[in-house]
Design an enzyme around this catalytic site. Sequence first.
Site, PDB file in Angstrom:
ATOM      1  N   CYS A   1     -19.442 -12.827 -18.739  1.00  0.00           N
ATOM      2  CA  CYS A   1     -20.779 -12.971 -19.299  1.00  0.00           C
ATOM      3  C   CYS A   1     -20.773 -13.995 -20.445  1.00  0.00           C
ATOM      4  O   CYS A   1     -21.633 -14.871 -20.517  1.00  0.00           O
ATOM      5  CB  CYS A   1     -21.258 -11.615 -19.796  1.00  0.00           C
TER       6      CYS A   1
ATOM      7  N   CYS B   1     -28.496  -9.808 -15.231  1.00  0.00           N
ATOM      8  CA  CYS B   1     -27.919  -9.623 -16.556  1.00  0.00           C
ATOM      9  C   CYS B   1     -28.900 -10.156 -17.614  1.00  0.00           C
ATOM     10  O   CYS B   1     -29.392 -11.282 -17.510  1.00  0.00           O
ATOM     11  CB  CYS B   1     -26.582 -10.344 -16.666  1.00  0.00           C
TER      12      CYS B   1
ATOM     13  N   CYS C   1     -23.728  -7.756 -17.773  1.00  0.00           N
ATOM     14  CA  CYS C   1     -22.491  -7.837 -16.990  1.00  0.00           C
ATOM     15  C   CYS C   1     -21.473  -6.877 -17.570  1.00  0.00           C
ATOM     16  O   CYS C   1     -21.288  -6.817 -18.785  1.00  0.00           O
ATOM     17  CB  CYS C   1     -21.890  -9.238 -17.061  1.00  0.00           C
TER      18      CYS C   1
ATOM     19  N   CYS D   1     -26.795 -13.245 -19.548  1.00  0.00           N
ATOM     20  CA  CYS D   1     -26.464 -14.516 -18.898  1.00  0.00           C
ATOM     21  C   CYS D   1     -27.295 -14.788 -17.657  1.00  0.00           C
ATOM     22  O   CYS D   1     -27.215 -15.847 -17.067  1.00  0.00           O
ATOM     23  CB  CYS D   1     -24.980 -14.577 -18.560  1.00  0.00           C
TER      24      CYS D   1
ATOM     25  N   GLY E   1       0.792  -1.234   0.000  1.00  0.00           N
ATOM     26  CA  GLY E   1       0.000   0.000   0.000  1.00  0.00           C
ATOM     27  C   GLY E   1       0.817   1.273   0.000  1.00  0.00           C
ATOM     28  O   GLY E   1       0.273   2.366  -0.142  1.00  0.00           O
TER      29      GLY E   1
HETATM   30 ZN   LIG Z   1     -23.942 -11.474 -18.006  1.00  0.00          ZN
END
Ligand SMILES: [Zn+2]
Lengths: 305, 276
Positions: A273, A242, A267, A245, A33
Amino acid sequence: MSERVQGYNFAYLDEQTKRMIRRGLLKAIAIPGYQVPFGGREMPLPYGWGTGGIQLTAAVIGDDDTLKVIDQGADDTTNAVSIRRFFVKTTGVGTTEKTTEATLIQTRHRVPEVALKEGQTIVYQVPIPDPLRFIEPSETETRKMHALQEYGVMHVKLYEDIARYGHIATTYAYPVKVNGHYVMDPSPIPKFDNPKLSESPALQIFGAGREKRLYAVPPYTRVESLDFEDYPFEIQQWDEQCDICGCDNSFLDEVITDDQGGRVYVCSDTDYCHSRSEDMVSNESAGIKKTVALEQTKTPEMTCE
Amino acid sequence: MNNAMMDAVQAANRDSSMQAEQPLLTVDGLTKLYAPGKGCMDVNFNLYPGEVLGIVGESGSGKTTLLETLSARLQPDRGSILYHQKEGAVADIYEMTESRRRQLLRSDWGVVHQHPRDGLRMNVSAGANIGERLMAVGNRHYGDIRKVGLEWLKAVEIDENRIDDQPRTFSGGMQQRLQIARNLVTNPRLIFMDEPTGGLDVSVQARLLDLLRNLVMELQLSVIIVTHDLAVARLLADRLMVMRRGKVVEQGLTDQILDDPQHPYTQLLVSSVLTP
Ligand SMILES: [Zn+2]
Ligand SMILES: Nc1ncnc2c1ncn2[C@@H]1O[C@H](COP(=O)(O)OP(=O)(O)OP(=O)(O)O)[C@@H](O)[C@H]1O
Ligand SMILES: [Mg+2]
């Protein structure tokens, strides 16, 4: 190696520069970090295109790597295509759109939905590396604040969100604390992706081209999103799923489909997807009804259920 | 401020002053010079818990330089500042780690600047300005931070429904009162103020002074206040230090110094205020 153009060093950068960046990366990995300055080089692309990420990728990429480049989750945007083509031309390495097949992933604005695994490296393109910059313009002062962990102002920002909107309204570049010390800007990924940063088996490295800073989250490092006890960190959620999908827990993009305000949700991670849709098709041909597949598709490396 | 809060603060401050009759600050040979006569030179004094020390002197005499040096914000050339910490140990503030020094500045100590813009975050709300120190010392409960913010707004006589407004929409007097609240929220023991009433209208000044006086008494705060206004000094300070060209020319009880000044410069200063 056939596609590689002659006249440039492997991955465009000279070996000395790559070594310098790799030394910086080693330091960054040793201090999770922490922002390490590096002598950034001019790249044949404008800053907004992710020159920080490109330099990091150039410094770590090898012959045997398989590269995936995404922008906003998609492999086929102009930015992703240009960067991928750049590395194909200067290294000749193989590329893929499949997260599971990539050894090296350069990204802007998203972390893939499929969990990353050991041996993979993900390179984030970063516009503004210092999360304290919004409140403190002096670099000397922010370095001191990081060193002494004076992070009260980060919560001031979240406090203001709650006072104004009733909830923490920060949705992108949501600040995190790495390994219990440094507060870090995870780059402009949606906060949806923040949990993926924590304890990831993959190496995560971040490069800011304009500001010439790099930082890292080594594998299996704790990454916590800042919050309040009574306003705990939450990720984005959608009522929709979605349209392609059927996934109901991936990060969705809203797509306007016509002038009448019609819209669909898909997506944002295109590879994810596609893989799910392909699976559905094969499931269907195996005699399973699509509606069932939408509800129940489950493959080992996928998280959507 | 609510009563429970007040009692807790008073009890804490009383305890620490009782267990030790020792000074809160012991300043010895403190020197910070930008050029000969410019800055502060060979300053010595003790500050006891609950005491208000005024620093007076003409413009350029080194008051701000001295205050910054005393409040751990400006490294002196020479000399020492011993601070009797809450936990009991005495330490030279410039021999502490920088981390500890900065921690003191945002918890045990407070600094009220002459210009509110130096002491406030102008583009975040009043509530966040008050809450910042709490968040800096690890408070992570929004509801609690907000509640304390409301209490402190009330304590410094700012309408509670201004909590979400930014200080740049406040009057000068309100900004100063907000700055005070922002500092007092962590129950500090020692407050440094540089001309806190400078630049305010006379009536606004009077109200702020009144408020300050009450808070100082209620919370038994130790204060070091810089002012070139002897009326302010008379009202607030138990003791005075008179500066001229970087040197302290006279110090003692406020009434004594103002009613019976010994040094010719102090006599001049006092008389110029008496003849308007
Ligand atoms: Zn999707
Ligand atoms: N950063 C600096 N660099 C050089 N000289 C300085 C600096 N700060 C202050 N001085 C000089 O030191 C002297 C004391 O300044 P200081 O600000 O402490 O006076 P002051 O008593 O607070 O005056 P005022 O009443 O006008 O605020 C002045 O001559 C000033 O010009
Ligand atoms: Mg001054």
